[in-house]
Write a protein that holds these residues in place. Structure first.
Motif, PDB file in Angstrom:
ATOM      1  N   GLU A 120       0.976  -1.316  -0.334  1.00 38.35           N
ATOM      2  CA  GLU A 120       0.769   0.412  -0.064  1.00 38.35           C
ATOM      3  C   GLU A 120       1.506   1.809   0.064  1.00 38.35           C
ATOM      4  OE1 GLU A 120      -2.505  -0.669   3.722  1.00 38.35           O
ATOM      5  OE2 GLU A 120      -3.739  -2.171   3.152  1.00 38.35           O
ATOM      6  N   ARG A 121       2.412   1.242  -0.242  1.00 32.25           N
ATOM      7  CA  ARG A 121       3.093   2.304  -0.363  1.00 32.25           C
ATOM      8  C   ARG A 121       3.522   2.932   0.987  1.00 32.25           C
ATOM      9  NH1 ARG A 121       2.793   5.924  -3.452  1.00 32.25           N
ATOM     10  NH2 ARG A 121       0.694   5.776  -4.045  1.00 32.25           N
ATOM     11  N   MET A 122       2.452   2.013   2.187  1.00 31.71           N
ATOM     12  CA  MET A 122       2.998   3.498   3.329  1.00 31.71           C
ATOM     13  C   MET A 122       4.289   2.989   3.889  1.00 31.71           C
ATOM     14  SD  MET A 122       0.000   5.005   5.331  1.00 31.71           S
ATOM     15  CE  MET A 122      -0.849   3.480   5.177  1.00 31.71           C
ATOM     16  N   THR A 123       5.029   2.345   3.707  1.00 32.71           N
ATOM     17  CA  THR A 123       6.024   1.929   4.043  1.00 32.71           C
ATOM     18  C   THR A 123       7.612   2.723   3.262  1.00 32.71           C
ATOM     19  OG1 THR A 123       5.594  -0.091   4.597  1.00 32.71           O
ATOM     20  CG2 THR A 123       8.459   0.159   4.796  1.00 32.71           C
ATOM     21  N   ASN A 124       8.464   3.392   3.658  1.00 31.04           N
ATOM     22  CA  ASN A 124       9.231   4.248   2.772  1.00 31.04           C
ATOM     23  C   ASN A 124      10.459   3.136   2.828  1.00 31.04           C
ATOM     24  OD1 ASN A 124      10.933   5.777   1.522  1.00 31.04           O
ATOM     25  ND2 ASN A 124      10.594   7.865   2.914  1.00 31.04           N
ATOM     26  N   LEU A 125      10.268   2.231   1.529  1.00 34.98           N
ATOM     27  CA  LEU A 125      10.949   1.571   1.190  1.00 34.98           C
ATOM     28  C   LEU A 125      12.575   1.491   1.128  1.00 34.98           C
ATOM     29  CD1 LEU A 125      10.584  -1.643   0.621  1.00 34.98           C
ATOM     30  CD2 LEU A 125      10.887  -1.250  -1.769  1.00 34.98           C
ATOM     31  N   ARG A 126      12.824   2.991   0.993  1.00 32.55           N
ATOM     32  CA  ARG A 126      14.519   3.350   0.192  1.00 32.55           C
ATOM     33  C   ARG A 126      14.873   3.536   2.316  1.00 32.55           C
ATOM     34  NH1 ARG A 126      15.221   4.216  -4.759  1.00 32.55           N
ATOM     35  NH2 ARG A 126      17.040   5.525  -4.503  1.00 32.55           N
ATOM     36  N   ALA A 127      13.780   4.856   3.030  1.00 35.91           N
ATOM     37  CA  ALA A 127      14.776   4.907   4.193  1.00 35.91           C
ATOM     38  C   ALA A 127      14.309   4.068   5.167  1.00 35.91           C
ATOM     39  CB  ALA A 127      13.714   6.250   4.321  1.00 35.91           C
ATOM     40  N   GLY A 128      13.722   2.969   4.829  1.00 32.37           N
ATOM     41  CA  GLY A 128      14.097   1.752   5.534  1.00 32.37           C
ATOM     42  C   GLY A 128      15.284   1.135   5.572  1.00 32.37           C
ATOM     43  N   MET A 129      15.148   0.430   4.778  1.00 29.11           N
ATOM     44  CA  MET A 129      16.271  -0.403   3.957  1.00 29.11           C
ATOM     45  C   MET A 129      18.284   0.845   4.122  1.00 29.11           C
ATOM     46  SD  MET A 129      15.613  -1.732   0.639  1.00 29.11           S
ATOM     47  CE  MET A 129      14.403  -3.469   1.011  1.00 29.11           C
ATOM     48  N   PHE A 130      17.807   1.797   4.340  1.00 29.02           N
ATOM     49  CA  PHE A 130      19.159   3.101   4.404  1.00 29.02           C
ATOM     50  C   PHE A 130      19.627   2.908   6.013  1.00 29.02           C
ATOM     51  CE2 PHE A 130      20.731   6.972   5.312  1.00 29.02           C
ATOM     52  CZ  PHE A 130      22.474   6.696   4.981  1.00 29.02           C
ATOM     53  N   LEU A 131      18.249   3.101   5.994  1.00 34.17           N
ATOM     54  CA  LEU A 131      18.857   2.803   7.870  1.00 34.17           C
ATOM     55  C   LEU A 131      18.922   1.744   8.492  1.00 34.17           C
ATOM     56  CD1 LEU A 131      15.117   5.526   8.435  1.00 34.17           C
ATOM     57  CD2 LEU A 131      17.928   5.921   9.087  1.00 34.17           C
ATOM     58  N   GLU A 132      19.091   0.573   7.421  1.00 34.07           N
ATOM     59  CA  GLU A 132      18.933  -0.503   8.273  1.00 34.07           C
ATOM     60  C   GLU A 132      20.665  -0.530   8.534  1.00 34.07           C
ATOM     61  OE1 GLU A 132      17.227  -3.588   5.892  1.00 34.07           O
ATOM     62  OE2 GLU A 132      15.515  -3.235   7.048  1.00 34.07           O
ATOM     63  N   ILE A 133      21.297   0.118   7.822  1.00 39.26           N
ATOM     64  CA  ILE A 133      22.420   0.096   7.502  1.00 39.26           C
ATOM     65  C   ILE A 133      23.225  -0.162   9.649  1.00 39.26           C
ATOM     66  CG2 ILE A 133      24.673   1.219   7.035  1.00 39.26           C
ATOM     67  CD1 ILE A 133      23.823   2.021   4.760  1.00 39.26           C
ATOM     68  N   ALA A 134      22.217   1.279   9.499  1.00 39.77           N
ATOM     69  CA  ALA A 134      23.476   1.209  10.823  1.00 39.77           C
ATOM     70  C   ALA A 134      21.771   0.529  12.277  1.00 39.77           C
ATOM     71  CB  ALA A 134      22.817   2.945  11.627  1.00 39.77           C
ATOM     72  N   THR A 135      21.145   0.183  12.104  1.00 31.38           N
ATOM     73  CA  THR A 135      20.631  -1.123  12.944  1.00 31.38           C
ATOM     74  C   THR A 135      21.677  -2.269  13.526  1.00 31.38           C
ATOM     75  OG1 THR A 135      18.777  -1.515  11.778  1.00 31.38           O
ATOM     76  CG2 THR A 135      18.355  -0.285  12.461  1.00 31.38           C
ATOM     77  N   THR A 136      21.459  -2.985  11.937  1.00 32.48           N
ATOM     78  CA  THR A 136      22.385  -4.351  11.821  1.00 32.48           C
ATOM     79  C   THR A 136      23.955  -3.647  11.876  1.00 32.48           C
ATOM     80  OG1 THR A 136      22.805  -3.861   9.676  1.00 32.48           O
ATOM     81  CG2 THR A 136      21.117  -5.163  10.332  1.00 32.48           C
ATOM     82  N   THR A 137      24.337  -3.128  12.052  1.00 30.03           N
ATOM     83  CA  THR A 137      25.338  -2.747  12.447  1.00 30.03           C
ATOM     84  C   THR A 137      25.602  -2.233  13.775  1.00 30.03           C
ATOM     85  OG1 THR A 137      25.874  -1.186  10.602  1.00 30.03           O
ATOM     86  CG2 THR A 137      27.932  -0.678  12.227  1.00 30.03           C
ATOM     87  N   GLY A 138      24.556  -1.732  14.671  1.00 26.70           N
ATOM     88  CA  GLY A 138      24.675  -1.756  16.391  1.00 26.70           C
ATOM     89  C   GLY A 138      24.352  -2.640  16.406  1.00 26.70           C
ATOM     90  N   ALA A 139      23.086  -3.752  16.097  1.00 28.22           N
ATOM     91  CA  ALA A 139      23.055  -5.603  16.764  1.00 28.22           C
ATOM     92  C   ALA A 139      24.336  -6.451  16.776  1.00 28.22           C
ATOM     93  CB  ALA A 139      22.398  -5.974  15.632  1.00 28.22           C
ATOM     94  N   LEU A 140      25.235  -5.977  15.424  1.00 22.05           N
ATOM     95  CA  LEU A 140      26.575  -6.462  15.839  1.00 22.05           C
ATOM     96  C   LEU A 140      27.466  -6.105  16.599  1.00 22.05           C
ATOM     97  CD1 LEU A 140      27.651  -9.036  13.890  1.00 22.05           C
ATOM     98  CD2 LEU A 140      28.632  -7.194  12.129  1.00 22.05           C
ATOM     99  N   SER A 141      27.095  -5.251  16.803  1.00 25.81           N
ATOM    100  CA  SER A 141      28.720  -4.209  17.621  1.00 25.81           C
ATOM    101  C   SER A 141      27.991  -4.487  19.364  1.00 25.81           C
ATOM    102  CB  SER A 141      29.221  -3.113  17.436  1.00 25.81           C
ATOM    103  OG  SER A 141      27.871  -2.280  16.964  1.00 25.81           O
ATOM    104  N   GLY A 142      25.884  -4.803  19.387  1.00 27.07           N
ATOM    105  CA  GLY A 142      25.828  -5.148  20.590  1.00 27.07           C
ATOM    106  C   GLY A 142      26.190  -6.606  20.842  1.00 27.07           C
ATOM    107  N   ALA A 143      26.497  -7.701  19.859  1.00 31.72           N
ATOM    108  CA  ALA A 143      26.543  -8.903  20.650  1.00 31.72           C
ATOM    109  C   ALA A 143      27.763  -9.149  20.792  1.00 31.72           C
ATOM    110  CB  ALA A 143      26.373  -9.656  18.872  1.00 31.72           C
ATOM    111  N   TYR A 144      29.218  -8.113  20.208  1.00 33.93           N
ATOM    112  CA  TYR A 144      30.474  -7.415  20.986  1.00 33.93           C
ATOM    113  C   TYR A 144      30.475  -7.475  22.917  1.00 33.93           C
ATOM    114  CZ  TYR A 144      32.550 -10.015  16.924  1.00 33.93           C
ATOM    115  OH  TYR A 144      33.363 -10.424  15.923  1.00 33.93           O
TER     116      TYR A 144
END
Lengths: 170, 279
Positions: free
Chosen positions: B69-93
């Motif tokens: 339904e185009r409610m999600t901003n796909l590009r912004a979401g995927m762009f910001l996932e750079i930071a969330t996944t990096t954060g999750a990875l460093s959190g594991a350490y």
């Protein structure tokens, strides 16, 4: 069927929002886009969106189906689960000493024996892998649509995600 | 209570959790963990495993509809996932290095502040029309969505990608360290810092939380925290609830979404402070 319905919904909208789009293009985007280019770009994003939505829907539906089958088998194999006033409490299934598969090897054996537990967990694993698959499809779709900056972004996310799975096993 | 009663009642509660979680972009864990530990007296480790399953279920179930339904901003979401996944990875350490109790207190304060910031913005509905944010312009993160409640297409601009990325990194870090849903930080990061419309923030957070949770789900499975008899009703119920919730979000006003979000945020914030301060 939804796709054709959707695209006919979407096609009248670009002319209607054309003035807004021009405003968007005017404020320091990478390059100025003509209305046709903007419409084509919109079209590209739309295709990526539909691909990702499809992956999510297939993942969700197949995991629910597998979980339902597994749940049915759990109750069918253990008739003690069913009685309304049975002496058998759910606590025995949710305590810290409850035994259920938690490695890929034991999960495989459990599924091979046709145990409900194993099949439920297979469904849960499908659910867990759905977002990962969604990222992979994002990489491919952005490459296919020749949107290289976004393809690079998605690829990075995919590599980190896969890396975290390997870290989990170590 | 027999296993059948357990499965049926938990599935019904999970439907409600799925509706709430998909509406405000937090995932169902907010409801599932307290219900499992306080009502069913399930061990906290198994409850957290179920919560991860519920977050992924909310995310995938709702995002399938939101993205279409185009409610999600796909590009912004995927762009910001750079930071969330990096954060999750460093959190594991960093799990063994950082003091958990201090983190709970800090996180509680951050959430209380974001509840306040969101509440202050409750009347703000007009999206931005210009942006001089270079990253947002380069990756073309701006977008538009159709708002059924207002009956029109709403175009919006994105600003503040740098604070946005920073907050997303913290969101990923915290979710890996404390095992709690990261949506509570993602929605304010997009709504308050990046000025995405509230409904888009909620839908995009929903889209993202699945990936952050999937990054740690493997660990929970191998540690034996995903109990099939709990996971099955939670996954099925939450998926159903999220599908329903995704239909509701479009029809209610941004103000309602913000207010529901603020209430839930205050509850989580108090919960965090209690975990950090009380022995």
């Amino acid at each position: 069927m939804t796709e054709s319905g959707r695209s006919s919904d979407a096609s009248p909208s670009p002319p209607a929002e054309a003035p807004v789009r021009e405003g968007v293009a005017g404020s320091g985007r990478r390059r100025q886009l003509s209305p046709e280019q903007a419409a084509r770009m919109e079209e590209k994003i739309r295709r990526v969106e539909l691909a990702i939505s499809l992956v999510l829907r297939v993942g969700v539906l197949s995991s629910v189906a597998v979980i339902a089958v597994g749940l049915g088998l759990m109750f069918a194999h253990h008739s003690a689960y069913l009685p309304i006033r049975g002496h058998f409490s759910y606590r025995e299934l949710t305590s810290t000493t409850t035994r259920f598969p938690h490695s890929f090897a034991s999960l495989g054996r459990s599924i091979a024996r046709g145990e409900g537990q194993g099949i439920v967990l297979l469904g849960v694993l499908i659910l867990i892998l759905t977002p990962v698959l969604r990222v992979a499809v994002g990489v491919i779709s952005f490459l296919y649509e020749e949107d290289l900056p976004m393809a690079a972004v998605t690829l990075y996310v995919f590599v980190v995600l896969v890396g975290s799975f390997f870290l989990a096993r170590a | 209570m027999t296993p059948l009663d357990f499965v049926v009642s938990l599935a019904l509660i999970s439907v409600a959790a799925g509706v709430l979680g998909s509406l405000i972009g937090l995932g169902g864990g907010v409801v599932i963990v307290p219900v499992l530990t306080l009502v069913y007296h399930v061990d906290i480790r198994l409850a957290i495993g179920a919560s991860i399953v519920s977050v992924i279920a909310t995310s995938s179930g709702a995002a399938a509809a939101y993205v279409r339904e185009r409610m999600t901003n796909l590009r912004a979401g995927m762009f910001l996932e750079i930071a969330t996944t990096t954060g999750a990875l460093s959190g594991a350490y960093l799990t063994t290095v950082l003091p958990t109790r201090l983190l709970f207190v800090l996180f509680g304060i951050v959430l209380a502040y974001s509840a306040f910031a969101t509440f202050r913005r409750r009347h703000v509905a007009a999206p931005l029309t210009v942006s001089d944010d270079r990253l947002a312009n380069y990756f073309d993160l701006h977008g538009s969505y159709y708002d059924p409640a207002e009956g029109r297409e709403i175009a919006y601009k994105v600003v503040g990608t740098t604070p946005g990325l920073g907050l997303m990194y913290v969101a990923g870090l915290v979710s890996a360290l404390l095992g709690i849903g990261s949506g509570a930080l993602k929605v304010p990061a997009m709504d308050s810092a990046m000025h995405l419309p509230m409904k888009v923030s909620s839908a995009t957070s929903n889209f993202m939380i699945g990936v952050t949770a999937a990054a740690s789900a493997g660990v929970y499975f191998v540690r034996g925290q995903i109990d099939p008899v709990i996971a099955a009703p939670v996954a099925a119920g939450v998926l159903l609830g999220a599908t329903v919730g995704a239909r509701v979000l479009g029809r209610i006003t941004s103000k309602t979404v913000r207010l529901v979000f603020v209430v839930v945020l205050v509850v989580i914030s108090l919960e965090m402070l209690q975990k950090g301060l009380l022995p």
